[in-house]
Design a protein around this motif. Structure first.
Motif, PDB file in Angstrom:
ATOM      1  N   ASN A 153       0.827  -1.213   0.000  1.00 26.79           N
ATOM      2  CA  ASN A 153       0.000   0.000   0.000  1.00 26.79           C
ATOM      3  C   ASN A 153       0.855   1.254   0.000  1.00 26.79           C
ATOM      4  OD1 ASN A 153      -2.317  -1.565   0.059  1.00 26.79           O
ATOM      5  ND2 ASN A 153      -2.535  -1.463   2.294  1.00 26.79           N
ATOM      6  N   ARG A 154       1.966   1.213   0.761  1.00 25.38           N
ATOM      7  CA  ARG A 154       2.797   2.406   0.833  1.00 25.38           C
ATOM      8  C   ARG A 154       3.547   2.631  -0.478  1.00 25.38           C
ATOM      9  NH1 ARG A 154       1.037   4.713   3.117  1.00 25.38           N
ATOM     10  NH2 ARG A 154       1.413   4.607   5.340  1.00 25.38           N
ATOM     11  N   ARG A 155       4.011   1.580  -1.109  1.00 27.70           N
ATOM     12  CA  ARG A 155       4.705   1.742  -2.391  1.00 27.70           C
ATOM     13  C   ARG A 155       3.765   2.291  -3.454  1.00 27.70           C
ATOM     14  NH1 ARG A 155       9.812  -0.026  -2.312  1.00 27.70           N
ATOM     15  NH2 ARG A 155      10.442  -1.948  -1.222  1.00 27.70           N
ATOM     16  N   ALA A 156       2.484   1.937  -3.361  1.00 30.30           N
ATOM     17  CA  ALA A 156       1.523   2.372  -4.368  1.00 30.30           C
ATOM     18  C   ALA A 156       0.929   3.746  -4.069  1.00 30.30           C
ATOM     19  CB  ALA A 156       0.393   1.347  -4.472  1.00 30.30           C
ATOM     20  N   ALA A 157       1.076   4.200  -2.842  1.00 31.48           N
ATOM     21  CA  ALA A 157       0.448   5.459  -2.441  1.00 31.48           C
ATOM     22  C   ALA A 157       1.185   6.661  -3.012  1.00 31.48           C
ATOM     23  CB  ALA A 157       0.396   5.546  -0.918  1.00 31.48           C
ATOM     24  N   GLU A 158       0.449   7.692  -3.305  1.00 34.57           N
ATOM     25  CA  GLU A 158       1.033   8.942  -3.776  1.00 34.57           C
ATOM     26  C   GLU A 158       1.050   9.951  -2.639  1.00 34.57           C
ATOM     27  OE1 GLU A 158      -1.158  10.265  -7.126  1.00 34.57           O
ATOM     28  OE2 GLU A 158      -0.567   8.582  -8.414  1.00 34.57           O
ATOM     29  N   GLY A 159       1.910  10.954  -2.770  1.00 32.48           N
ATOM     30  CA  GLY A 159       2.005  11.989  -1.766  1.00 32.48           C
ATOM     31  C   GLY A 159       2.945  11.616  -0.638  1.00 32.48           C
ATOM     32  N   GLU A 160       3.073  12.498   0.341  1.00 30.18           N
ATOM     33  CA  GLU A 160       3.981  12.282   1.456  1.00 30.18           C
ATOM     34  C   GLU A 160       3.241  11.662   2.631  1.00 30.18           C
ATOM     35  OE1 GLU A 160       5.969  15.848   2.513  1.00 30.18           O
ATOM     36  OE2 GLU A 160       7.001  16.068   0.579  1.00 30.18           O
ATOM     37  N   HIS A 161       3.961  10.828   3.360  1.00 30.43           N
ATOM     38  CA  HIS A 161       3.409  10.178   4.546  1.00 30.43           C
ATOM     39  C   HIS A 161       4.437  10.292   5.664  1.00 30.43           C
ATOM     40  CE1 HIS A 161       0.156   8.338   2.146  1.00 30.43           C
ATOM     41  NE2 HIS A 161       1.085   8.261   1.205  1.00 30.43           N
ATOM     42  N   GLY A 162       3.949  10.445   6.892  1.00 25.42           N
ATOM     43  CA  GLY A 162       4.873  10.704   7.997  1.00 25.42           C
ATOM     44  C   GLY A 162       5.271   9.496   8.805  1.00 25.42           C
ATOM     45  N   ASP A 163       4.832   8.297   8.410  1.00 25.81           N
ATOM     46  CA  ASP A 163       5.141   7.116   9.207  1.00 25.81           C
ATOM     47  C   ASP A 163       6.520   6.566   8.868  1.00 25.81           C
ATOM     48  OD1 ASP A 163       4.624   4.888   7.019  1.00 25.81           O
ATOM     49  OD2 ASP A 163       2.940   6.285   6.943  1.00 25.81           O
ATOM     50  N   LEU A 164       7.008   5.688   9.728  1.00 29.65           N
ATOM     51  CA  LEU A 164       8.335   5.103   9.552  1.00 29.65           C
ATOM     52  C   LEU A 164       8.425   4.311   8.258  1.00 29.65           C
ATOM     53  CD1 LEU A 164      11.159   4.288  10.639  1.00 29.65           C
ATOM     54  CD2 LEU A 164      10.032   2.368  11.778  1.00 29.65           C
ATOM     55  N   LEU A 165       7.396   3.548   7.937  1.00 32.21           N
ATOM     56  CA  LEU A 165       7.422   2.749   6.712  1.00 32.21           C
ATOM     57  C   LEU A 165       7.622   3.632   5.491  1.00 32.21           C
ATOM     58  CD1 LEU A 165       7.118   0.196   5.074  1.00 32.21           C
ATOM     59  CD2 LEU A 165       4.627   0.378   5.325  1.00 32.21           C
ATOM     60  N   ALA A 166       6.929   4.766   5.436  1.00 34.87           N
ATOM     61  CA  ALA A 166       7.089   5.672   4.304  1.00 34.87           C
ATOM     62  C   ALA A 166       8.522   6.169   4.188  1.00 34.87           C
ATOM     63  CB  ALA A 166       6.137   6.857   4.444  1.00 34.87           C
ATOM     64  N   MET A 167       9.109   6.496   5.330  1.00 33.22           N
ATOM     65  CA  MET A 167      10.497   6.955   5.320  1.00 33.22           C
ATOM     66  C   MET A 167      11.430   5.879   4.772  1.00 33.22           C
ATOM     67  SD  MET A 167      10.957  10.096   6.512  1.00 33.22           S
ATOM     68  CE  MET A 167      12.625  10.053   7.163  1.00 33.22           C
ATOM     69  N   LEU A 168      11.230   4.635   5.199  1.00 33.98           N
ATOM     70  CA  LEU A 168      12.103   3.556   4.749  1.00 33.98           C
ATOM     71  C   LEU A 168      11.870   3.234   3.279  1.00 33.98           C
ATOM     72  CD1 LEU A 168      11.941   1.123   7.824  1.00 33.98           C
ATOM     73  CD2 LEU A 168      13.683   2.832   7.290  1.00 33.98           C
ATOM     74  N   VAL A 169      10.619   3.263   2.840  1.00 32.57           N
ATOM     75  CA  VAL A 169      10.310   2.989   1.437  1.00 32.57           C
ATOM     76  C   VAL A 169      10.924   4.052   0.528  1.00 32.57           C
ATOM     77  CG1 VAL A 169       8.438   2.934  -0.270  1.00 32.57           C
ATOM     78  CG2 VAL A 169       8.227   1.649   1.869  1.00 32.57           C
ATOM     79  N   GLU A 170      10.882   5.294   0.975  1.00 36.65           N
ATOM     80  CA  GLU A 170      11.353   6.402   0.144  1.00 36.65           C
ATOM     81  C   GLU A 170      12.854   6.638   0.249  1.00 36.65           C
ATOM     82  OE1 GLU A 170       8.989   9.530   1.733  1.00 36.65           O
ATOM     83  OE2 GLU A 170       7.087   8.602   1.089  1.00 36.65           O
ATOM     84  N   SER A 171      13.529   6.007   1.222  1.00 35.25           N
ATOM     85  CA  SER A 171      14.958   6.253   1.413  1.00 35.25           C
ATOM     86  C   SER A 171      15.767   5.700   0.249  1.00 35.25           C
ATOM     87  CB  SER A 171      15.436   5.632   2.731  1.00 35.25           C
ATOM     88  OG  SER A 171      15.272   4.230   2.713  1.00 35.25           O
ATOM     89  N   ARG A 172      16.860   6.365  -0.049  1.00 31.57           N
ATOM     90  CA  ARG A 172      17.754   5.963  -1.138  1.00 31.57           C
ATOM     91  C   ARG A 172      19.191   5.949  -0.627  1.00 31.57           C
ATOM     92  NH1 ARG A 172      13.326   5.740  -2.921  1.00 31.57           N
ATOM     93  NH2 ARG A 172      12.543   6.188  -5.020  1.00 31.57           N
ATOM     94  N   ASP A 173      19.941   4.914  -1.048  1.00 37.65           N
ATOM     95  CA  ASP A 173      21.359   4.873  -0.749  1.00 37.65           C
ATOM     96  C   ASP A 173      22.085   5.801  -1.709  1.00 37.65           C
ATOM     97  OD1 ASP A 173      23.640   4.183   0.566  1.00 37.65           O
ATOM     98  OD2 ASP A 173      23.737   2.128  -0.162  1.00 37.65           O
ATOM     99  N   ASP A 174      23.397   5.949  -1.520  1.00 36.25           N
ATOM    100  CA  ASP A 174      24.172   6.856  -2.368  1.00 36.25           C
ATOM    101  C   ASP A 174      24.097   6.483  -3.837  1.00 36.25           C
ATOM    102  OD1 ASP A 174      24.904   8.202  -0.081  1.00 36.25           O
ATOM    103  OD2 ASP A 174      26.820   7.158   0.133  1.00 36.25           O
ATOM    104  N   ASP A 175      23.914   5.191  -4.121  1.00 38.17           N
ATOM    105  CA  ASP A 175      23.843   4.758  -5.515  1.00 38.17           C
ATOM    106  C   ASP A 175      22.420   4.745  -6.051  1.00 38.17           C
ATOM    107  OD1 ASP A 175      22.719   2.632  -4.191  1.00 38.17           O
ATOM    108  OD2 ASP A 175      24.176   1.139  -4.863  1.00 38.17           O
ATOM    109  N   GLY A 176      21.483   5.256  -5.266  1.00 37.64           N
ATOM    110  CA  GLY A 176      20.097   5.339  -5.701  1.00 37.64           C
ATOM    111  C   GLY A 176      19.260   4.119  -5.389  1.00 37.64           C
ATOM    112  N   SER A 177      19.857   3.080  -4.803  1.00 38.73           N
ATOM    113  CA  SER A 177      19.128   1.850  -4.527  1.00 38.73           C
ATOM    114  C   SER A 177      18.207   2.026  -3.320  1.00 38.73           C
ATOM    115  CB  SER A 177      20.102   0.700  -4.279  1.00 38.73           C
ATOM    116  OG  SER A 177      20.924   0.981  -3.159  1.00 38.73           O
ATOM    117  N   GLN A 178      17.157   1.202  -3.277  1.00 39.85           N
ATOM    118  CA  GLN A 178      16.194   1.208  -2.181  1.00 39.85           C
ATOM    119  C   GLN A 178      16.246  -0.127  -1.436  1.00 39.85           C
ATOM    120  OE1 GLN A 178      12.861   2.327  -5.081  1.00 39.85           O
ATOM    121  NE2 GLN A 178      12.171   3.256  -3.173  1.00 39.85           N
TER     122      GLN A 178
END
Length: 459
Positions: free
Chosen positions: A227-252
């Motif tokens: 659900n979080r990967r499919a959701a649009e917009g910003e979300h303030g929960d921890l899962l959203a932060m982890l889903v949206e985080s990127r490493d230096d090489d752009g990987s998730q």
């Protein structure tokens, strides 16, 4: 064994009357008593064997600090080796922040760290206070219940909202029931040290129960992730932060990585805060004089308004109560490290590969660092007695590069929930005969039963 004048001596060894059995039996029966007796009889460095494995218990803050600061360089946590025999442990936590090592751990820690920034976790304060107020609204004078159970349900709800952005009854109930079964499985297997060493293909009743619970828990988390990967917009929960985080090489993070991190954080956050809150209500119930002071402080600081993250710093006595609970009954009451090379402590040699144990239970109760160490005395944190305390004489959340990533979240949750209840509820402790049950955390056993005396109206 012959040693030269300059060579460190072997560490003092705890005698084992029945090889491979004595210490294991003592650990299963009462690990706190075993650690206490070892420290009392052999001092700050003592070697012992348990089920054939070589262990050393370190108890001096200097040594504990050194191990923590050198972790990731000269020491590893050792869970990768443990996971080969710890079926329930491995099955539950996978390769999350608690268990991972090396470059993989560093990457995961870097990706997760922004989610625990101070400003970010302060955004969860309203959720913590709001859910606590809703719980209080269901209480009535004369009600009797176990505060540990109620605090467990409350912290699970907070975790569900803060971590996953959800608060539906169905999802919360599924996650809560699964977590309870998982924690039971942890306690059964970790308390045995025999069951945990059975090969993974041995289908014990406990393992089948844990497998079923983890499958349920993973189904819930998989829905959250999708659900979080499919959701649009910003979300303030921890899962959203982890889903949206990127490493230096752009990987998730992959879904598997997300699963491991979320389960690890959920289990750690829920279990530790629940135990601490339960002990708070126990100790305030045994000390009406102290409880009255806490109530007066909360009333003075909050003035009838809801507790906030900004007001936490003014609740000095309440924070001292929290610190004292974490001193006497730290949720994480022991940690382990494994040295990659031979090391020396207090002039004694510890061989590479030895399981090095360090216990908050021991150092937090050492009379060298705390006067009247077994007495519950929150004022020690207010009157200057702990002003020059060694950093690793009090270390409820660990230390060094692998210090608990969620300590700020946990402390805020504990203080805000405690302040909100203290603002509106007066109660009587029904059972004073409560002891620590040493498993993953030091749960109060058999529980913290209270009777509600009064509940102030909604503010």
């Amino acid at each position: 064994m012959t040693t030269t004048a300059n060579a460190p001596a072997p560490a003092p060894r705890l005698r084992e009357p029945i090889p491979l059995v004595s210490h294991l039996r003592a650990f299963i029966h009462d690990p706190l008593e075993l650690f206490d007796s070892m420290h009392a009889s052999h001092g700050d460095v003592v070697e012992f064997f348990m089920a054939g494995d070589r262990w050393v218990l370190l108890s001096h803050p200097d040594d504990i600090e050194r191990v923590h600061l050198e972790t990731t360089r000269n020491y590893r946590k050792g869970y990768q080796e443990y996971k080969k025999i710890g079926y329930v442990f491995s099955r539950t936590l996978g390769n999350g922040l608690v268990t991972s090592e090396g470059s993989f751990w560093r990457t995961q820690r870097r990706l997760a760290q922004p989610a625990f920034h101070t400003k970010r976790i302060q955004g969860y304060a309203d959720t913590m206070v709001g859910y606590t107020r809703e719980l209080i609204d269901t209480w009535h004078p004369g009600d009797e219940f176990d505060m540990r159970i109620l605090m467990g349900g409350l912290t699970q709800r907070v975790a569900g909202k803060s971590f996953f952005g959800t608060d539906t009854e169905k999802e919360s109930s599924r996650a809560s029931e699964a977590l309870d079964k998982i924690m039971l499985g942890f306690n059964v297997e970790l308390g045995s040290m025999v069951l945990e060493r059975l090969p993974a293909f041995v289908p014990t009743r406990n393992r089948r129960r844990v497998d079923s619970a983890i499958s349920d828990f993973e189904d819930v988390i998989a829905e959250f992730i999708a659900n979080r990967r499919a959701a649009e917009g910003e979300h303030g929960d921890l899962l959203a932060m982890l889903v949206e985080s990127r490493d230096d090489d752009g990987s998730q993070m992959t879904d598997k990585q997300l699963r491991d991190e979320l389960v690890t954080m959920y289990v750690a956050a829920q279990e530790t805060t629940t135990s601490t809150l339960a002990w708070i209500w126990y100790f305030l119930g045994t000390r009406p004089d102290l409880a009255a002071r806490v109530y007066a402080e909360v009333d003075s600081v909050l003035g009838g308004a809801p507790a906030t993250a900004e007001k936490m710093g003014e609740l000095k006595l309440l924070r001292a109560v929290v610190d004292e609970v974490l001193r006497l009954y730290p949720p994480a009451w022991r940690v382990f490290r494994v040295p990659d090379n031979d090391v020396e402590f207090q002039g004694y040699r510890v061989k590479a590969g030895t399981m090095v144990a360090m216990s908050q239970w021991i150092t937090h109760r050492d009379p060298r660092w705390f006067d009247r160490p077994t007495e519950f005395d929150p004022d020690r944190w207010l009157d200057g007695r702990t002003a020059n305390l060694h950093r690793y004489a009090y270390w409820p959340f660990g230390g060094g590069p692998r210090m608990c990533i969620g300590n700020g979240f946990a402390l805020m949750e504990i203080v805000l929930i405690a302040a909100t209840i203290a603002q509106r509820v007066r109660y009587t402790l029904l059972d004073h005969d409560v002891k620590p049950y040493p498993m993953i955390t030091l749960r109060p056993s058999p529980g913290v039963r209270v009777r509600v005396d009064s509940v102030a109206g909604a503010q």
